[in-house]
Scaffold this motif. Sequence first.
Motif, PDB file in Angstrom:
ATOM      1  N   THR A  28     -39.485 -26.862  48.564  1.00 24.99           N
ATOM      2  CA  THR A  28     -40.390 -27.133  47.348  1.00 24.99           C
ATOM      3  C   THR A  28     -39.468 -27.493  46.071  1.00 24.99           C
ATOM      4  OG1 THR A  28     -42.068 -25.404  48.309  1.00 24.99           O
ATOM      5  CG2 THR A  28     -42.063 -25.776  45.864  1.00 24.99           C
ATOM      6  N   ASP A  29     -38.310 -26.826  45.853  1.00 25.82           N
ATOM      7  CA  ASP A  29     -37.566 -26.892  44.674  1.00 25.82           C
ATOM      8  C   ASP A  29     -36.875 -28.382  44.898  1.00 25.82           C
ATOM      9  OD1 ASP A  29     -37.698 -25.056  42.899  1.00 25.82           O
ATOM     10  OD2 ASP A  29     -36.151 -23.787  43.712  1.00 25.82           O
ATOM     11  N   ALA A  30     -36.691 -28.671  46.144  1.00 25.66           N
ATOM     12  CA  ALA A  30     -35.916 -30.097  46.258  1.00 25.66           C
ATOM     13  C   ALA A  30     -36.971 -31.182  45.823  1.00 25.66           C
ATOM     14  CB  ALA A  30     -35.401 -30.345  47.780  1.00 25.66           C
ATOM     15  N   LEU A  31     -38.353 -31.061  46.146  1.00 23.40           N
ATOM     16  CA  LEU A  31     -39.278 -31.983  45.948  1.00 23.40           C
ATOM     17  C   LEU A  31     -39.458 -32.215  44.469  1.00 23.40           C
ATOM     18  CD1 LEU A  31     -41.737 -31.448  48.595  1.00 23.40           C
ATOM     19  CD2 LEU A  31     -40.613 -33.389  48.283  1.00 23.40           C
ATOM     20  N   LEU A  32     -39.796 -31.070  44.017  1.00 23.02           N
ATOM     21  CA  LEU A  32     -39.742 -30.933  42.491  1.00 23.02           C
ATOM     22  C   LEU A  32     -38.773 -31.470  41.574  1.00 23.02           C
ATOM     23  CD1 LEU A  32     -41.750 -27.165  42.353  1.00 23.02           C
ATOM     24  CD2 LEU A  32     -42.763 -29.760  41.792  1.00 23.02           C
ATOM     25  N   GLY A  33     -37.686 -31.090  41.889  1.00 22.04           N
ATOM     26  CA  GLY A  33     -36.372 -31.602  41.292  1.00 22.04           C
ATOM     27  C   GLY A  33     -36.288 -32.995  41.638  1.00 22.04           C
ATOM     28  N   ALA A  34     -36.564 -33.536  42.586  1.00 22.54           N
ATOM     29  CA  ALA A  34     -36.330 -35.145  42.751  1.00 22.54           C
ATOM     30  C   ALA A  34     -37.325 -35.960  42.036  1.00 22.54           C
ATOM     31  CB  ALA A  34     -36.829 -35.394  44.326  1.00 22.54           C
ATOM     32  N   ALA A  35     -38.560 -35.440  41.582  1.00 25.05           N
ATOM     33  CA  ALA A  35     -39.576 -36.067  40.679  1.00 25.05           C
ATOM     34  C   ALA A  35     -39.543 -35.370  39.285  1.00 25.05           C
ATOM     35  CB  ALA A  35     -40.806 -35.907  41.240  1.00 25.05           C
ATOM     36  N   LEU A  37     -39.971 -32.498  38.043  1.00 29.49           N
ATOM     37  CA  LEU A  37     -41.131 -31.727  37.737  1.00 29.49           C
ATOM     38  C   LEU A  37     -40.971 -30.249  37.454  1.00 29.49           C
ATOM     39  CD1 LEU A  37     -43.378 -33.378  40.272  1.00 29.49           C
ATOM     40  CD2 LEU A  37     -43.575 -33.689  38.036  1.00 29.49           C
ATOM     41  N   GLY A  38     -39.728 -29.801  37.353  1.00 30.09           N
ATOM     42  CA  GLY A  38     -39.337 -28.493  37.052  1.00 30.09           C
ATOM     43  C   GLY A  38     -38.868 -27.723  38.349  1.00 30.09           C
ATOM     44  N   ASP A  39     -39.150 -26.415  38.604  1.00 34.24           N
ATOM     45  CA  ASP A  39     -38.780 -25.699  39.675  1.00 34.24           C
ATOM     46  C   ASP A  39     -40.094 -24.664  40.257  1.00 34.24           C
ATOM     47  OD1 ASP A  39     -38.686 -23.362  38.131  1.00 34.24           O
ATOM     48  OD2 ASP A  39     -36.578 -23.908  37.594  1.00 34.24           O
ATOM     49  N   ALA A  61     -47.079 -27.670  49.814  1.00 30.81           N
ATOM     50  CA  ALA A  61     -48.112 -28.517  49.724  1.00 30.81           C
ATOM     51  C   ALA A  61     -48.482 -28.839  48.309  1.00 30.81           C
ATOM     52  CB  ALA A  61     -49.496 -28.043  50.431  1.00 30.81           C
ATOM     53  N   HIS A  62     -48.307 -28.058  47.596  1.00 27.99           N
ATOM     54  CA  HIS A  62     -48.637 -28.004  45.992  1.00 27.99           C
ATOM     55  C   HIS A  62     -47.386 -29.213  45.444  1.00 27.99           C
ATOM     56  CE1 HIS A  62     -50.059 -27.705  41.862  1.00 27.99           C
ATOM     57  NE2 HIS A  62     -48.540 -27.483  41.450  1.00 27.99           N
ATOM     58  N   ALA A  63     -46.189 -28.908  45.685  1.00 29.40           N
ATOM     59  CA  ALA A  63     -45.202 -29.711  45.065  1.00 29.40           C
ATOM     60  C   ALA A  63     -45.434 -31.193  45.796  1.00 29.40           C
ATOM     61  CB  ALA A  63     -43.635 -29.165  45.782  1.00 29.40           C
ATOM     62  N   ALA A  64     -45.684 -31.167  47.137  1.00 31.81           N
ATOM     63  CA  ALA A  64     -45.798 -32.599  47.776  1.00 31.81           C
ATOM     64  C   ALA A  64     -46.952 -33.336  46.979  1.00 31.81           C
ATOM     65  CB  ALA A  64     -46.106 -32.460  49.142  1.00 31.81           C
ATOM     66  N   ALA A  65     -48.005 -32.735  46.776  1.00 34.50           N
ATOM     67  CA  ALA A  65     -49.167 -33.286  46.112  1.00 34.50           C
ATOM     68  C   ALA A  65     -48.724 -33.888  44.701  1.00 34.50           C
ATOM     69  CB  ALA A  65     -50.350 -32.395  46.042  1.00 34.50           C
ATOM     70  N   LEU A  66     -48.061 -32.775  43.899  1.00 33.98           N
ATOM     71  CA  LEU A  66     -47.351 -33.466  42.771  1.00 33.98           C
ATOM     72  C   LEU A  66     -46.636 -34.716  42.617  1.00 33.98           C
ATOM     73  CD1 LEU A  66     -46.666 -29.997  40.943  1.00 33.98           C
ATOM     74  CD2 LEU A  66     -48.627 -31.515  40.366  1.00 33.98           C
ATOM     75  N   VAL A  67     -45.675 -34.650  43.862  1.00 33.54           N
ATOM     76  CA  VAL A  67     -44.811 -35.922  43.715  1.00 33.54           C
ATOM     77  C   VAL A  67     -45.491 -37.072  43.974  1.00 33.54           C
ATOM     78  CG1 VAL A  67     -43.042 -36.822  45.354  1.00 33.54           C
ATOM     79  CG2 VAL A  67     -42.803 -34.457  44.343  1.00 33.54           C
ATOM     80  N   ARG A  68     -46.574 -36.849  45.041  1.00 30.63           N
ATOM     81  CA  ARG A  68     -47.315 -38.206  45.385  1.00 30.63           C
ATOM     82  C   ARG A  68     -48.261 -38.490  44.152  1.00 30.63           C
ATOM     83  NH1 ARG A  68     -47.737 -35.370  50.747  1.00 30.63           N
ATOM     84  NH2 ARG A  68     -46.122 -36.557  52.130  1.00 30.63           N
ATOM     85  N   ASN A  69     -48.888 -37.722  43.358  1.00 26.47           N
ATOM     86  CA  ASN A  69     -49.528 -37.909  42.198  1.00 26.47           C
ATOM     87  C   ASN A  69     -48.897 -38.596  41.134  1.00 26.47           C
ATOM     88  OD1 ASN A  69     -51.816 -36.871  43.632  1.00 26.47           O
ATOM     89  ND2 ASN A  69     -51.722 -34.976  42.386  1.00 26.47           N
ATOM     90  N   GLY A  70     -47.651 -38.442  41.098  1.00 31.74           N
ATOM     91  CA  GLY A  70     -46.619 -38.960  40.221  1.00 31.74           C
ATOM     92  C   GLY A  70     -46.125 -40.338  40.660  1.00 31.74           C
ATOM     93  N   GLY A  71     -46.678 -40.936  41.850  1.00 30.77           N
ATOM     94  CA  GLY A  71     -46.622 -42.349  42.131  1.00 30.77           C
ATOM     95  C   GLY A  71     -45.338 -42.412  43.133  1.00 30.77           C
TER      96      GLY A  71
END
Length: 139
Positions: A28-35, A37-39, A61-71
């Motif tokens: 989750t942190d890795a996904l948020l960090g890559a985009a 989007l915080g931690d 799942a929330h982090a993945a959705a945020l990443v995808r919603n960010g394009g």
Amino acid sequence: MILGGVAIPSDLGLDGHSDADILSHAITDALLGAAALGDIGMHFPDTDPQWKGANSAQFLAHAAALVRNGGYEIVNIDSTVILERPKLKDYRTAIRESLARTLGLDLNRVSVKFKTAEQVGPVGEGLSAEAQAIATIAR
């Protein structure tokens, strides 16, 4: 002990505000960090009682959705769990399948590795466990 959404039979467990799934938290942190989007603590603070005992798969799942919603597209996940015991090799496929399902990824895009700390430090003494993850994303 829960790792990557899979219950691992063990006389040991991990303690945390949620279900203490350190692998899901690291990804989750890795996904948020890559985009950028915080931690995980910004999105699911441990001071908020609604997250007490929560299933970490919802964080993932929330982090993945945020990443995808960010394009972005999630290209792959590479992760490592570090602990002395229990031995996890027999759970690799189940953990990868669980993570891939939660993230909406093909299995071949999710890597999970296991290491020990060779009896060094708190992890090596069996007092703690660690998880590390790298998420590759692309626009």
